[in-house]
Design a protein around this motif. Structure first.
Motif, short mmCIF file in Angstrom:
data_model
loop_
_atom_site.label_atom_id
_atom_site.label_comp_id
_atom_site.label_asym_id
_atom_site.label_seq_id
_atom_site.Cartn_x
_atom_site.Cartn_y
_atom_site.Cartn_z
N PRO A 140 -66.12 -4.94 27.75
CA PRO A 140 -66.41 -4.48 26.39
C PRO A 140 -67.78 -3.79 26.26
CG PRO A 140 -65.44 -6.67 26.33
CD PRO A 140 -65.72 -6.35 27.78
N ARG A 141 -68.80 -4.36 26.89
CA ARG A 141 -70.13 -3.73 26.82
C ARG A 141 -70.10 -2.37 27.51
NH1 ARG A 141 -75.94 -5.04 29.61
NH2 ARG A 141 -77.13 -3.63 28.30
N LEU A 142 -69.49 -2.33 28.69
CA LEU A 142 -69.42 -1.07 29.42
C LEU A 142 -68.69 -0.01 28.59
CD1 LEU A 142 -69.93 0.16 32.39
CD2 LEU A 142 -67.45 0.14 32.38
N SER A 143 -67.59 -0.40 27.97
CA SER A 143 -66.83 0.55 27.16
C SER A 143 -67.68 1.12 26.02
CB SER A 143 -65.58 -0.14 26.61
OG SER A 143 -64.80 0.80 25.90
N ARG A 144 -68.46 0.25 25.36
CA ARG A 144 -69.33 0.73 24.28
C ARG A 144 -70.38 1.72 24.80
NH1 ARG A 144 -69.18 -4.66 23.02
NH2 ARG A 144 -71.28 -5.01 23.82
N VAL A 145 -70.96 1.41 25.94
CA VAL A 145 -72.00 2.28 26.49
C VAL A 145 -71.40 3.59 26.99
CG1 VAL A 145 -73.80 2.49 28.25
CG2 VAL A 145 -73.53 0.35 27.00
N VAL A 146 -70.24 3.53 27.62
CA VAL A 146 -69.57 4.76 28.06
C VAL A 146 -69.23 5.61 26.84
CG1 VAL A 146 -67.48 5.70 29.14
CG2 VAL A 146 -68.77 3.90 30.28
N SER A 147 -68.78 5.00 25.76
CA SER A 147 -68.51 5.76 24.53
C SER A 147 -69.77 6.45 24.03
CB SER A 147 -67.95 4.84 23.44
OG SER A 147 -66.67 4.38 23.80
N SER A 148 -70.89 5.77 24.08
CA SER A 148 -72.16 6.36 23.67
C SER A 148 -72.51 7.55 24.58
CB SER A 148 -73.27 5.31 23.74
OG SER A 148 -74.54 5.88 23.54
N LEU A 149 -72.32 7.38 25.87
CA LEU A 149 -72.60 8.47 26.81
C LEU A 149 -71.63 9.63 26.62
CD1 LEU A 149 -73.40 6.36 30.00
CD2 LEU A 149 -75.03 7.67 28.61
N GLU A 150 -70.39 9.34 26.23
CA GLU A 150 -69.42 10.40 25.92
C GLU A 150 -69.89 11.22 24.72
OE1 GLU A 150 -64.90 9.41 26.99
OE2 GLU A 150 -65.81 7.91 25.68
N ARG A 151 -70.36 10.52 23.67
CA ARG A 151 -70.86 11.22 22.48
C ARG A 151 -72.04 12.13 22.81
NH1 ARG A 151 -69.52 6.26 20.28
NH2 ARG A 151 -71.65 5.45 20.40
N LYS A 152 -72.82 11.74 23.80
CA LYS A 152 -73.97 12.54 24.23
C LYS A 152 -73.56 13.66 25.19
CE LYS A 152 -77.19 8.65 23.89
NZ LYS A 152 -78.15 7.80 24.63
N GLY A 153 -72.28 13.67 25.59
CA GLY A 153 -71.79 14.69 26.51
C GLY A 153 -72.18 14.46 27.96
N LEU A 154 -72.52 13.22 28.30
CA LEU A 154 -72.99 12.92 29.66
C LEU A 154 -71.89 12.37 30.56
CD1 LEU A 154 -76.41 11.26 28.74
CD2 LEU A 154 -75.87 13.68 29.08
N VAL A 155 -70.85 11.82 29.96
CA VAL A 155 -69.75 11.19 30.70
C VAL A 155 -68.45 11.54 29.99
CG1 VAL A 155 -68.72 8.94 31.26
CG2 VAL A 155 -71.16 9.27 31.56
N VAL A 156 -67.39 11.66 30.76
CA VAL A 156 -66.04 11.75 30.20
C VAL A 156 -65.18 10.68 30.86
CG1 VAL A 156 -66.13 14.20 29.61
CG2 VAL A 156 -65.29 13.51 31.86
N ARG A 157 -64.15 10.27 30.15
CA ARG A 157 -63.16 9.36 30.74
C ARG A 157 -62.01 10.21 31.26
NH1 ARG A 157 -63.73 3.84 27.72
NH2 ARG A 157 -65.39 4.39 26.29
N ALA A 158 -61.48 9.80 32.41
CA ALA A 158 -60.36 10.52 33.01
C ALA A 158 -59.41 9.51 33.64
CB ALA A 158 -60.87 11.49 34.08
N PRO A 159 -58.11 9.82 33.63
CA PRO A 159 -57.16 8.92 34.28
C PRO A 159 -57.48 8.80 35.77
CG PRO A 159 -56.02 10.66 33.07
CD PRO A 159 -57.47 10.99 33.06
#
Length: 170
Positions: A69-88
Motif C-alpha cells: 500500500p505505501r509503495l502504491s501511494r508513492v508510485v502514484s505520486s511519482l506518476e503524477r510527477k511524470g517520473l514513473v509509469v505503471r506497465a503490465p
C-alpha cells in the motif's frame, strides 16, 4: 519476567529511535529542491539501477522494505510527477511493473548529488570521527539488527545473508 534495560541499553535505543525519526525528515528537506522525498529517491534509485529501468511493484516494495500500500501511494505520486509509469508485466499478466520515465532518469540524475551531499553531511561525516571504519561499522550494526528482526531470513532485506543485504544498491 523479562530483564529491564540498563541505562546504557536505554540510551542506545533512545538514540536509535531519534535517528529513525529525524533522518528521513532531514533528508526530505535536502532533496526538496529536486522535488523528491528521500523515500521517492530510494524508489527512483532502485528503478534507475534495474534492467530496462523497470521492476515489478512487489519486488520494488521488497527491495525498498515498503508495504505494497505505501509503495502504491508513492508510485502514484511519482506518476503524477511524470517520473514513473505503471506497465503490465510481460512475464506475469497479474503483475504490474513500475517503469522509470526519461523524466524520472533526469530527476534521479539531478538529485544524486543532493542526496550524496546530504548523506555525507548527516551520516558519513559523523562516522568518520569513529575509530576504524565507521561506515563498515554502521553497515555491520544495521545488518545485525536487520538479521535479528528476520532470524529466518525470509525478508528480501536479509535473504541474501551476510555480508550482502537485499536493500544494498546494485
Amino acid at each position: 519476567m523479562a530483564e529491564l534495560l540498563n541505562r546504557d541499553e536505554r540510551i542506545a535505543i533512545a538514540r536509535l529511535h531519534a535517528l529513525l525519526e529525524l533522518l528521513p525528515t532531514a533528508l526530505d528537506k535536502e532533496l526538496a529542491p529536486a522535488g523528491l522525498t528521500s523515500f521517492e529517491y530510494t524508489l527512483v534509485e532502485v528503478l534507475a539501477e534495474a534492467p530496462a529501468h523497470r521492476m515489478r511493484l512487489s519486488m520494488l516494495a521488497a527491495k525498498t522494505n515498503a508495504t505494497l500500500p505505501r509503495l502504491s501511494r508513492v508510485v502514484s505520486s511519482l506518476e503524477r510527477k511524470g517520473l514513473v509509469v505503471r506497465a503490465p508485466c510481460s512475464q506475469d499478466g497479474r503483475a504490474t511493473n513500475a517503469v522509470l520515465t526519461p523524466g524520472g532518469i533526469d530527476a534521479f540524475n539531478a538529485s544524486r548529488e543532493l542526496y550524496a551531499k546530504a548523506a555525507r553531511a548527516m551520516i558519513l561525516d559523523g562516522l568518520a570521527t569513529l575509530p576504524d571504519d565507521g561506515v563498515a561499522q554502521l553497515a555491520e550494526l544495521s545488518y545485525a539488527i536487520l538479521s535479528t528482526l528476520d532470524p529466518d531470513k525470509r525478508l528480501p532485506v536479509t535473504a541474501d545473508g551476510a555480508p550482502s543485504c537485499g536493500a544494498d544498491p546494485a
